[in-house]
Design a protein around this motif. Structure first.
Motif, PDB file in Angstrom:
ATOM      1  N   SER B  46      26.170  27.574  65.164  1.00  0.00           N
ATOM      2  CA  SER B  46      26.285  26.701  66.333  1.00  0.00           C
ATOM      3  C   SER B  46      26.020  27.482  67.613  1.00  0.00           C
ATOM      4  O   SER B  46      25.432  26.961  68.564  1.00  0.00           O
ATOM      5  N   GLN B  90      27.217  19.530  66.839  1.00  0.00           N
ATOM      6  CA  GLN B  90      28.128  19.475  65.694  1.00  0.00           C
ATOM      7  C   GLN B  90      29.324  18.586  66.041  1.00  0.00           C
ATOM      8  O   GLN B  90      29.777  17.804  65.223  1.00  0.00           O
ATOM      9  N   ASP B 175      22.676  20.365  64.350  1.00  0.00           N
ATOM     10  CA  ASP B 175      23.810  21.200  63.968  1.00  0.00           C
ATOM     11  C   ASP B 175      24.779  20.406  63.101  1.00  0.00           C
ATOM     12  O   ASP B 175      25.588  19.630  63.602  1.00  0.00           O
ATOM     13  N   GLU B 176      24.664  20.601  61.812  1.00  0.00           N
ATOM     14  CA  GLU B 176      25.525  19.916  60.833  1.00  0.00           C
ATOM     15  C   GLU B 176      25.558  18.411  61.049  1.00  0.00           C
ATOM     16  O   GLU B 176      26.604  17.774  61.023  1.00  0.00           O
TER      17      GLU B 176
HETATM   18 MG   LIG Z   1      28.934  25.286  63.662  1.00  0.00          MG
END
Ligand SMILES: [Mg+2]
Ligand SMILES: Nc1ncnc2c1ncn2[C@@H]1O[C@H](COP(=O)(O)OP(=O)(O)OP(=O)(O)O)[C@@H](O)[C@H]1O
Lengths: 441, 250
Positions: B46, B90, B175-176
């Protein structure tokens, strides 16, 4: 000049005017007013309120509605649709801008000066009873001379369909002027009513507006109360709102207030019967050198009543704001559930906010919470905007507006939301520091 | 013949409060490529995405990043976004009081203006936003609500994809985006991404699960550990990681 000029001045001026002869209150109020000292910095409840300028200004109490540009005034009223409207200019009813004959004919809206015997009796019985006169010197000043007033009366089990819009316009006078107005709202048992109070102005004003609103809700009566205090920043105002709630009644208030030379709101809620509910939802904003003072007092005197209070503050430039929210739970007020929160955005080092949520509990079986916070704009949120291509200044402006709008969008009247947003746009138009807030730590 | 890279990260070192988090990252992404980044919790995935997007919590100590040939660190976060960098967060923040529609419009206006496209009027914009909502199976009410306010985890992630679809970036950092999505939503989100794939547009997909890569098929897989890329490979690396975990690499 002594700091008590306002008092002497007011007494002299008001002595030349005549109250309605059937009213019992003015004489009592005069005596109380004469006996009370005007507040100073040492008076706890007025500690942060800058009264010096007000107390040193020789205001004259004038007897007729000021001259206004009617079309300019009409522009300020907003488009609230089908409402009954009463417009006051510097404290005096302006018939040309008002239209409320339907509700007048139904006996729902009545000027004190037109009250019939039953209404006179009601006014004499109710007016001045929702608060402790010793603690509200400006209220006793207001009631020292009552030439007229508005009675709003919702009949038993009757739902008043049309919202009532009360507009208080302040305009410039040749000399600093004292404008006083007063409203008594009486919701009979099982009635329901929507009241919109709009405090507005026509440009700069040298008026000191001393306002009193008293509300008495009988068992199971409901009142939705919207309040916009969006006047020009030159105004001075002391505004008392005192509410009595009987069993099962429901009072909901949504407020937007701008600071000005002086603005002081005292809101006093008295729970007198069980299962009553009160919601206070407010947002205040101050900029430049404005001042705004909010004093909320919720007296939970009986069991099984609930209250929810959420107030937000937006304070910038070198302005000053005060929030004082007190929940007082009396010994017998078991099973009370009362919550109060004040959340503030303080955007300038020169700005000042004093927030004091107070909880006084004398009963043991209650659920209560209170809290206050002061913050600046959230970095993560700003970055989120920027990461979507929005420049920093716009991001800040949008976040500020969002902070305020979160309260305004809960107003239960879309036309009033629209009007509030117009005034907010005017307010944000010239916030000096909105463009370089990020230089602040 | 080699193409000009879209993104060229060289020996990037970044720290926060004196603690080194990215410890010499080099990564080249060519137009049209999809790179997956995997790696243990706290390895810096991240952080890398946020440094690229311009979050100023992190101090870049050394190294360089070129995006479309220009020094990325010369640009403010909003300028990067307008140039085509997009970060799907995220943990997207909630912004009460600002409606999703207002936010999206302000964003799209800013980006279109920069790209020399004309501003969309409100009705056309609303139409476009509603169409994208439909594709992502987001109810149009989401446009009226405060930005991410009270959205479920999965709804927040889909809202990020919605923004990506509207902004049409040239480099999307996800991000995820798959975390917190149910199986159907994962497929919908992946379709959203695949619909945007083209020879000019590139993706860096951060994920913990090789499952996502069944839907969004990567050209390269990198393993980030301790602030460094410790292994790179093709798609099969993700399967290997799923089987063996990270310990065999480190
Ligand atoms: Mg992360
Ligand atoms: N603002 C910050 N302040 C202090 N430490 C930070 C900050 N941001 C990240 N870190 C630390 O840097 C390290 C890398 O964090 P990062 O969020 O990049 O990990 P990640 O690889 O994305 O992990 P995950 O898989 O859990 O999302 C962590 O140890 C984290 O605690």
């Amino acid at each position: 000049m002594t700091p008590h000029d306002l008092k002497q001045q007011a007494q002299q001026q008001l002595a030349q005017q005549a109250s309605l002869d059937w009213l019992s209150l003015p004489q009592k109020a005069q005596a109380t007013f004469a006996a009370l000292d005007m507040p100073t910095r040492k008076t706890e409840a007025w500690k942060y309120t800058p009264l010096t300028a007000l107390l040193n200004t020789p205001y004259f109490a004038h007897t007729a509605a000021g001259q206004v540009d009617e079309s300019a005034a009409a522009d300020r009223l907003g488009q609230l649709g089908d409402v009954s409207r009463l417009v006051f200019v510097n404290g005096h009813l302006h018939p040309g801008l008002s239209s409320y004959s339907d509700l007048e004919n139904q006996g729902i809206v009545t000027l004190f000066s037109n009250a019939n015997d039953a209404q006179r009796e009601l006014i004499n019985a109710e007016l001045g009873t929702a608060f402790e006169p010793q603690q509200h010197v400006f209220a006793t000043l207001n009631y020292s001379c009552i030439e007229d007033g508005v009675l709003i009366q919702a009949p038993t089990d009757f739902k008043v369909q049309q919202p009532i819009q009360l507009v208080y316009l302040s305009s410039g006078e040749a000399q600093p002027a004292l404008a006083q107005s007063r409203v008594l709202v009486y919701g009979a048992a099982g009635s329901s009513l929507e009241l919109i109070e709009q405090y507005d102005s026509l440009g700069e004003t040298n008026v000191f507006h001393n306002q009193m609103t008293e509300i008495s809700l009988q068992p199971n009566a409901r009142l939705t109360h919207l309040r916009l205090q969006v006047e020009h920043e030159s105004l001075s105002q002391v505004n008392g709102l005192h509410v009595k709630l009987a069993a099962g009644s429901h009072y909901e208030q949504h407020a937007l207030a701008f600071g000005s030379a002086l603005k002081r709101n005292d809101i006093n809620i008295n729970f007198n019967g069980s299962n009553a509910y009160c919601r206070l939802n407010g947002v205040f904003l101050s900029k430049h050198k404005q001042h705004i003072d909010n004093h909320l007092n919720l007296e939970h005197g009986v069991p099984h009543c609930n209250s929810d209070t959420v107030y937000k503050g937006f304070i910038t430039d070198s302005s000053r704001a005060v929030f004082n929210g007190r929940i007082h739970i009396h010994k017998h007020a078991q099973k009370t559930e009362a919550h109060l929160n004040n959340k503030n955005l303080l955007l300038s080092k020169q700005a000042e906010l004093d927030t004091k949520p107070e909880l006084e509990i004398y009963a043991d079986d209650v659920k209560c919470s209170h809290g206050a916070s002061i913050g600046k704009l959230d970095d993560k949120s700003l970055f989120y905007f920027q990461s979507r291509g929005i420049d920093r200044a716009t991001a800040e402006a949008m976040l500020c507006l969002g902070f305020v709008n979160e309260m305004v969008e809960q107003f239960p009247n879309t036309a009033v939301i629209e009007l509030a947003r117009q005034r907010l746009a005017e307010f944000f138009n010239d916030v000096d520091q909105l463009n370089h807030l990020w230089t602040l730590e | 013949m080699s193409k000009t890279p879209l993104l060229e990260v060289k020996d990037l070192v970044a720290e926060v409060d004196g603690k080194t988090i990215l410890n010499g990252i080099s990564l080249t992404v060519n137009p049209g490529e999809v790179h997956a980044i995997m790696g243990p919790n706290g390895s810096g995935k991240s952080t890398l995405a946020n440094v690229l997007a311009g979050r100023d919590d992190y101090e870049v100590v050394s190294g360089s990043v070129r995006f479309k040939g220009q020094d990325l660190f010369e640009l403010e976060p909003e300028e990067r976004a307008r140039e085509g960098v997009f970060l799907a967060f995220q943990y997207p923040v909630e912004i009460p009081g600002v409606s999703n529609m207002q936010f999206l419009k302000a964003s799209v206006d800013a980006v279109r203006k920069h790209r020399g496209q004309e501003e969309l009027d409100a009705p056309s914009f609303m139409k476009l936003a509603r169409e994208h909502c439909k594709e992502l199976k987001l109810k149009p009410e989401f446009l009226k609500r405060g930005v991410n306010e009270g959205f479920s985890g999965g709804e927040k992630k889909r809202n990020e994809i919605l923004q990506m679809a509207l902004l049409e970036p040239s480099l999307a950092l996800l991000d995820e985006t798959d975390s917190g999505l149910d199986i159907d939503a994962l497929q919908v989100a992946a379709e959203g991404v695949n619909a945007l794939r083209n020879p000019e547009r590139s993706f860096i997909v951060v994920t913990h699960y090789q499952r996502l890569l069944n839907y969004i098929v990567p050209d390269y897989v990198h393993v980030l550990a301790g602030g460094k890329i410790v292994k790179s490979g093709g798609r099969e690396l993700a399967l290997e990681l799923e089987e063996k975990g990270y310990s065999w690499i480190q």
